[in-house]
Motif scaffolding. Structure first.
Motif, PDB file in Angstrom:
ATOM      1  N   ILE A  65       2.573   1.864  -3.371  1.00 20.27           N
ATOM      2  CA  ILE A  65       1.621   2.490  -4.287  1.00 20.27           C
ATOM      3  C   ILE A  65       1.404   3.961  -3.909  1.00 20.27           C
ATOM      4  O   ILE A  65       1.334   4.837  -4.771  1.00 20.27           O
ATOM      5  CB  ILE A  65       0.289   1.710  -4.283  1.00 20.27           C
ATOM      6  CG1 ILE A  65       0.505   0.348  -4.957  1.00 20.27           C
ATOM      7  CG2 ILE A  65      -0.821   2.491  -4.957  1.00 20.27           C
ATOM      8  CD1 ILE A  65      -0.641  -0.618  -4.785  1.00 20.27           C
ATOM      9  N   ALA A  66       1.333   4.218  -2.602  1.00 20.83           N
ATOM     10  CA  ALA A  66       1.104   5.590  -2.148  1.00 20.83           C
ATOM     11  C   ALA A  66       2.259   6.494  -2.575  1.00 20.83           C
ATOM     12  O   ALA A  66       2.037   7.582  -3.118  1.00 20.83           O
ATOM     13  CB  ALA A  66       0.940   5.632  -0.633  1.00 20.83           C
ATOM     14  N   TYR A  98      -4.039  16.419   0.168  1.00 23.66           N
ATOM     15  CA  TYR A  98      -4.183  14.968   0.333  1.00 23.66           C
ATOM     16  C   TYR A  98      -2.846  14.329   0.721  1.00 23.66           C
ATOM     17  O   TYR A  98      -2.792  13.430   1.555  1.00 23.66           O
ATOM     18  CB  TYR A  98      -4.716  14.357  -0.968  1.00 23.66           C
ATOM     19  CG  TYR A  98      -5.344  12.992  -0.778  1.00 23.66           C
ATOM     20  CD1 TYR A  98      -6.637  12.881  -0.280  1.00 23.66           C
ATOM     21  CD2 TYR A  98      -4.639  11.832  -1.077  1.00 23.66           C
ATOM     22  CE1 TYR A  98      -7.219  11.640  -0.097  1.00 23.66           C
ATOM     23  CE2 TYR A  98      -5.218  10.583  -0.894  1.00 23.66           C
ATOM     24  CZ  TYR A  98      -6.507  10.493  -0.411  1.00 23.66           C
ATOM     25  OH  TYR A  98      -7.075   9.256  -0.226  1.00 23.66           O
ATOM     26  N   HIS A  99      -1.763  14.808   0.100  1.00 24.34           N
ATOM     27  CA  HIS A  99      -0.438  14.271   0.444  1.00 24.34           C
ATOM     28  C   HIS A  99      -0.101  14.555   1.911  1.00 24.34           C
ATOM     29  O   HIS A  99       0.469  13.713   2.600  1.00 24.34           O
ATOM     30  CB  HIS A  99       0.650  14.904  -0.438  1.00 24.34           C
ATOM     31  CG  HIS A  99       0.456  14.649  -1.896  1.00 24.34           C
ATOM     32  ND1 HIS A  99       1.122  15.351  -2.869  1.00 24.34           N
ATOM     33  CD2 HIS A  99      -0.333  13.768  -2.558  1.00 24.34           C
ATOM     34  CE1 HIS A  99       0.754  14.915  -4.065  1.00 24.34           C
ATOM     35  NE2 HIS A  99      -0.142  13.958  -3.897  1.00 24.34           N
ATOM     36  N   LEU A 100      -0.458  15.757   2.339  1.00 27.04           N
ATOM     37  CA  LEU A 100      -0.159  16.142   3.726  1.00 27.04           C
ATOM     38  C   LEU A 100      -0.896  15.230   4.711  1.00 27.04           C
ATOM     39  O   LEU A 100      -0.332  14.823   5.734  1.00 27.04           O
ATOM     40  CB  LEU A 100      -0.562  17.602   3.966  1.00 27.04           C
ATOM     41  CG  LEU A 100      -0.395  18.089   5.409  1.00 27.04           C
ATOM     42  CD1 LEU A 100       1.078  18.178   5.788  1.00 27.04           C
ATOM     43  CD2 LEU A 100      -1.060  19.459   5.611  1.00 27.04           C
ATOM     44  N   HIS A 125      -1.596  12.200   4.353  1.00 29.11           N
ATOM     45  CA  HIS A 125      -0.884  10.928   4.384  1.00 29.11           C
ATOM     46  C   HIS A 125       0.435  11.040   5.150  1.00 29.11           C
ATOM     47  O   HIS A 125       0.704  10.245   6.059  1.00 29.11           O
ATOM     48  CB  HIS A 125      -0.640  10.475   2.940  1.00 29.11           C
ATOM     49  CG  HIS A 125       0.088   9.181   2.810  1.00 29.11           C
ATOM     50  ND1 HIS A 125       1.361   9.103   2.297  1.00 29.11           N
ATOM     51  CD2 HIS A 125      -0.257   7.909   3.136  1.00 29.11           C
ATOM     52  CE1 HIS A 125       1.765   7.845   2.307  1.00 29.11           C
ATOM     53  NE2 HIS A 125       0.804   7.096   2.804  1.00 29.11           N
ATOM     54  N   GLU A 160       0.833  -1.207   0.000  1.00 32.18           N
ATOM     55  CA  GLU A 160       0.000   0.000   0.000  1.00 32.18           C
ATOM     56  C   GLU A 160       0.870   1.260   0.000  1.00 32.18           C
ATOM     57  O   GLU A 160       0.543   2.254  -0.648  1.00 32.18           O
ATOM     58  CB  GLU A 160      -0.915   0.026   1.233  1.00 32.18           C
ATOM     59  CG  GLU A 160      -2.080  -0.946   1.184  1.00 32.18           C
ATOM     60  CD  GLU A 160      -1.663  -2.364   1.541  1.00 32.18           C
ATOM     61  OE1 GLU A 160      -0.477  -2.583   1.864  1.00 32.18           O
ATOM     62  OE2 GLU A 160      -2.530  -3.277   1.488  1.00 32.18           O
ATOM     63  N   ALA A 190      -2.874  21.690  -7.990  1.00 34.07           N
ATOM     64  CA  ALA A 190      -1.864  21.195  -7.058  1.00 34.07           C
ATOM     65  C   ALA A 190      -2.275  21.384  -5.602  1.00 34.07           C
ATOM     66  O   ALA A 190      -1.943  20.567  -4.740  1.00 34.07           O
ATOM     67  CB  ALA A 190      -0.534  21.893  -7.331  1.00 34.07           C
ATOM     68  N   LEU A 193       3.871  10.778  -8.738  1.00 30.76           N
ATOM     69  CA  LEU A 193       3.207  11.090 -10.007  1.00 30.76           C
ATOM     70  C   LEU A 193       2.550  12.470  -9.969  1.00 30.76           C
ATOM     71  O   LEU A 193       2.657  13.254 -10.915  1.00 30.76           O
ATOM     72  CB  LEU A 193       2.167  10.006 -10.285  1.00 30.76           C
ATOM     73  CG  LEU A 193       1.761   9.729 -11.725  1.00 30.76           C
ATOM     74  CD1 LEU A 193       2.965   9.433 -12.586  1.00 30.76           C
ATOM     75  CD2 LEU A 193       0.802   8.545 -11.749  1.00 30.76           C
ATOM     76  N   ASP A 194       1.869  12.756  -8.878  1.00 26.90           N
ATOM     77  CA  ASP A 194       1.248  14.088  -8.730  1.00 26.90           C
ATOM     78  C   ASP A 194       2.312  15.184  -8.772  1.00 26.90           C
ATOM     79  O   ASP A 194       2.165  16.191  -9.471  1.00 26.90           O
ATOM     80  CB  ASP A 194       0.510  14.198  -7.385  1.00 26.90           C
ATOM     81  CG  ASP A 194      -0.827  13.460  -7.385  1.00 26.90           C
ATOM     82  OD1 ASP A 194      -1.325  13.137  -8.470  1.00 26.90           O
ATOM     83  OD2 ASP A 194      -1.364  13.226  -6.283  1.00 26.90           O
ATOM     84  N   ASN A 228       2.162   7.161  -6.217  1.00 28.80           N
ATOM     85  CA  ASN A 228       1.074   8.093  -6.536  1.00 28.80           C
ATOM     86  C   ASN A 228       1.454   9.533  -6.216  1.00 28.80           C
ATOM     87  O   ASN A 228       1.177  10.448  -6.995  1.00 28.80           O
ATOM     88  CB  ASN A 228      -0.183   7.726  -5.733  1.00 28.80           C
ATOM     89  CG  ASN A 228      -1.141   6.853  -6.528  1.00 28.80           C
ATOM     90  OD1 ASN A 228      -1.725   7.298  -7.504  1.00 28.80           O
ATOM     91  ND2 ASN A 228      -1.292   5.620  -6.132  1.00 28.80           N
ATOM     92  N   VAL A 229       2.074   9.718  -5.058  1.00 28.53           N
ATOM     93  CA  VAL A 229       2.504  11.073  -4.676  1.00 28.53           C
ATOM     94  C   VAL A 229       3.552  11.562  -5.678  1.00 28.53           C
ATOM     95  O   VAL A 229       3.500  12.701  -6.151  1.00 28.53           O
ATOM     96  CB  VAL A 229       3.067  11.088  -3.237  1.00 28.53           C
ATOM     97  CG1 VAL A 229       3.652  12.458  -2.904  1.00 28.53           C
ATOM     98  CG2 VAL A 229       1.977  10.721  -2.233  1.00 28.53           C
ATOM     99  N   GLY A 271       3.764  15.676 -12.118  1.00 31.62           N
ATOM    100  CA  GLY A 271       2.829  16.407 -12.981  1.00 31.62           C
ATOM    101  C   GLY A 271       2.883  17.901 -12.701  1.00 31.62           C
ATOM    102  O   GLY A 271       2.849  18.719 -13.624  1.00 31.62           O
ATOM    103  N   GLN A 272       2.982  18.263 -11.427  1.00 33.78           N
ATOM    104  CA  GLN A 272       3.102  19.682 -11.062  1.00 33.78           C
ATOM    105  C   GLN A 272       4.390  20.259 -11.646  1.00 33.78           C
ATOM    106  O   GLN A 272       4.403  21.360 -12.204  1.00 33.78           O
ATOM    107  CB  GLN A 272       3.088  19.823  -9.537  1.00 33.78           C
ATOM    108  CG  GLN A 272       1.776  19.367  -8.903  1.00 33.78           C
ATOM    109  CD  GLN A 272       1.921  19.035  -7.415  1.00 33.78           C
ATOM    110  OE1 GLN A 272       2.987  19.235  -6.823  1.00 33.78           O
ATOM    111  NE2 GLN A 272       0.864  18.512  -6.811  1.00 33.78           N
ATOM    112  N   GLU A 331      -4.161  18.445  -4.411  1.00 31.42           N
ATOM    113  CA  GLU A 331      -3.308  17.260  -4.296  1.00 31.42           C
ATOM    114  C   GLU A 331      -2.412  17.344  -3.062  1.00 31.42           C
ATOM    115  O   GLU A 331      -2.244  16.363  -2.322  1.00 31.42           O
ATOM    116  CB  GLU A 331      -2.470  17.111  -5.571  1.00 31.42           C
ATOM    117  CG  GLU A 331      -3.334  16.782  -6.790  1.00 31.42           C
ATOM    118  CD  GLU A 331      -2.713  17.160  -8.122  1.00 31.42           C
ATOM    119  OE1 GLU A 331      -3.392  17.005  -9.140  1.00 31.42           O
ATOM    120  OE2 GLU A 331      -1.554  17.623  -8.151  1.00 31.42           O
TER     121      GLU A 331
END
Lengths: 250, 161
Positions: free
Chosen positions: A37-38, A134-136, A138, A34, A128, A44-45, A41-42, A48-49, A131
């Motif tokens: 994957i997390a 959401y990262h924070l 986590h 998990e 951003a 990737l975000d 994912n972070v 992208g930024q 996003e």
């Protein structure tokens, strides 16, 4: 558009790009599927930024450099990222604390950039901001769980805090580039983000039973192109394919 | 000879048949990724918006949109806009129903912002509201992994964003 504005933009873009590269190093190595994957994912975000901002920086610079030229064909002294994000991954606690210190900055920065006078930057920042929040959630959750966890996890979080804390304050030190960008309405003054960052970081550290260290002499220079040797190694890996096969296409 | 209104409707109908590459049970219209259609004679301009900054499917979506409209229009232009930022509030009622039917919980209730997050309203399989988060991140940027405490099945959840 002056050089100062492009420079200010690269400071954010490069911080995102270098962090994304660091996080990618966890792919296949995280302590649980998990979290693997997390982290991906972070990454990737954040990548992208970085891509959006690098593309915009290239357009404003008007020297014909696109996102790839800026990412792959600059050397370490041309990078403008925070020293914090180039620090090696260390263990999972170290990565999560680095992420938390970054995210706590990002949630202050992006909403301000969302009202940038540059509509493209504002658009990137508007996405951003959501996003980063959401990262924070986590990363703060992991700082709390590990800080207030077992003796071993607490010890590791404490060691990470000692290691990373001197790099945490660079994001809030203003210079002439920042002042010019702020005057143009392009980006907020870094020092204006400090109070919000500090309040959040102190609250989470306290909740995590971790001490809030006193302010040291903040390590600095990344935003002016003076880096630790860690960045050179990171770039060597990140850039090798592009440089070995210039202009290659899939 | 079809009226301009008909051709716009044709474009939307064709877009409604373009599946999202990562959530193929819903279309790019269901997800609110296709934002605008403008038709000028044989030329169509479609405006699309990415879900997340790093969404790796964006290029594929652009390609699929182009391919879907190419048979009906001589010139297909795809514009990507970031602002206003995509939100899961743009997922249509049909999109939400389709997600649920394929075992994916649609975006649920937003709790207070930041550290508290959001949660699915119910398990997409048995409808129970007793669900818990397994991981805040899932197989794609837009999803988290949850499980139902009634039927014990894990399920994907499209995060409220």
């Amino acid at each position: 558009m002056g050089d100062h504005e492009v420079e200010a933009l690269l400071r954010v873009a490069d911080s995102c790009l270098v962090l994304a590269q660091r996080l990618t190093g966890w792919c296949g190595h995280a302590p649980a599927l998990e979290e693997d994957i997390a982290l991906a994912n972070v990454a990737l975000d954040v990548l992208g930024q970085a891509r959006g901002l690098l593309t915009r920086a290239g357009e404003l610079e008007a020297a014909g450099r696109d996102e790839d030229a800026l990412a792959y064909l600059r050397d370490a002294p041309d990078f403008r990222n925070l020293l914090l994000v180039e620090q090696p991954n260390g263990d999972f606690a170290h990565t999560m604390l680095r992420q938390f210190l970054f995210d706590a900055w990002a949630v202050e920065l992006w909403p301000e950039l969302a009202s940038s006078t540059d509509p493209v930057i504002a658009g990137i920042a508007g996405k951003a901001a959501k996003e980063a929040a959401y990262h924070l959630r986590h990363s703060a959750g992991w700082v709390e769980r590990l800080g207030d966890g077992t003796d071993e996890s607490h010890r590791r979080m404490l060691a990470s805090l000692e290691d990373l804390w001197p790099y945490a304050g660079e994001a809030f030190l203003d210079d002439d580039v920042d002042r010019a960008a702020a005057e143009a309405g392009l980006a907020p003054l870094p020092s204006s983000l400090l109070a919000g960052w500090r309040a959040r970081v102190e609250a989470v550290l306290t909740e995590s039973t971790l001490p809030v260290p006193p302010d040291p002499w903040w390590q600095r220079g990344g935003r002016q192109g003076r880096h630790t040797e860690q960045l050179t190694r990171l770039l060597a890996e990140m850039q090798v394919v592009h440089r070995a096969y210039p202009g290659a296409r899939w | 000879m079809s009226s301009p209104r008909d051709t716009v409707r044709d474009a939307w109908d064709l877009l409604g048949q373009v599946p999202d590459p990562e959530l193929p049970t819903v279309s790019v219209v269901d997800l609110g990724i296709a934002r605008e259609v403008a038709v000028d004679g044989q030329r169509v301009v479609v405006t699309i918006t990415p879900t997340y900054s790093g969404c790796p499917a964006m290029r594929e979506i652009e390609h699929d949109v182009r391919a879907a409209l190419a048979g009906r229009f001589a010139v297909v232009e795809v514009r990507i806009v970031l602002s206003p930022p995509w939100t899961t509030d743009w997922i249509t009622p049909q999109g939400r129903a389709r997600l649920t039917r394929s075992g994916i919980a649609p975006p649920g209730v937003r709790l207070l912002p930041l550290l508290t997050g959001d949660r699915p309203a119910a398990c997409p399989r048995c409808g129970s509201a007793t669900v818990e988060e397994l991981s805040g991140f899932g197989s794609t940027a837009c999803k988290a992994l949850w499980r139902c405490l009634a039927c014990r099945e894990p399920f994907d959840y499209v995060k409220a964003h």
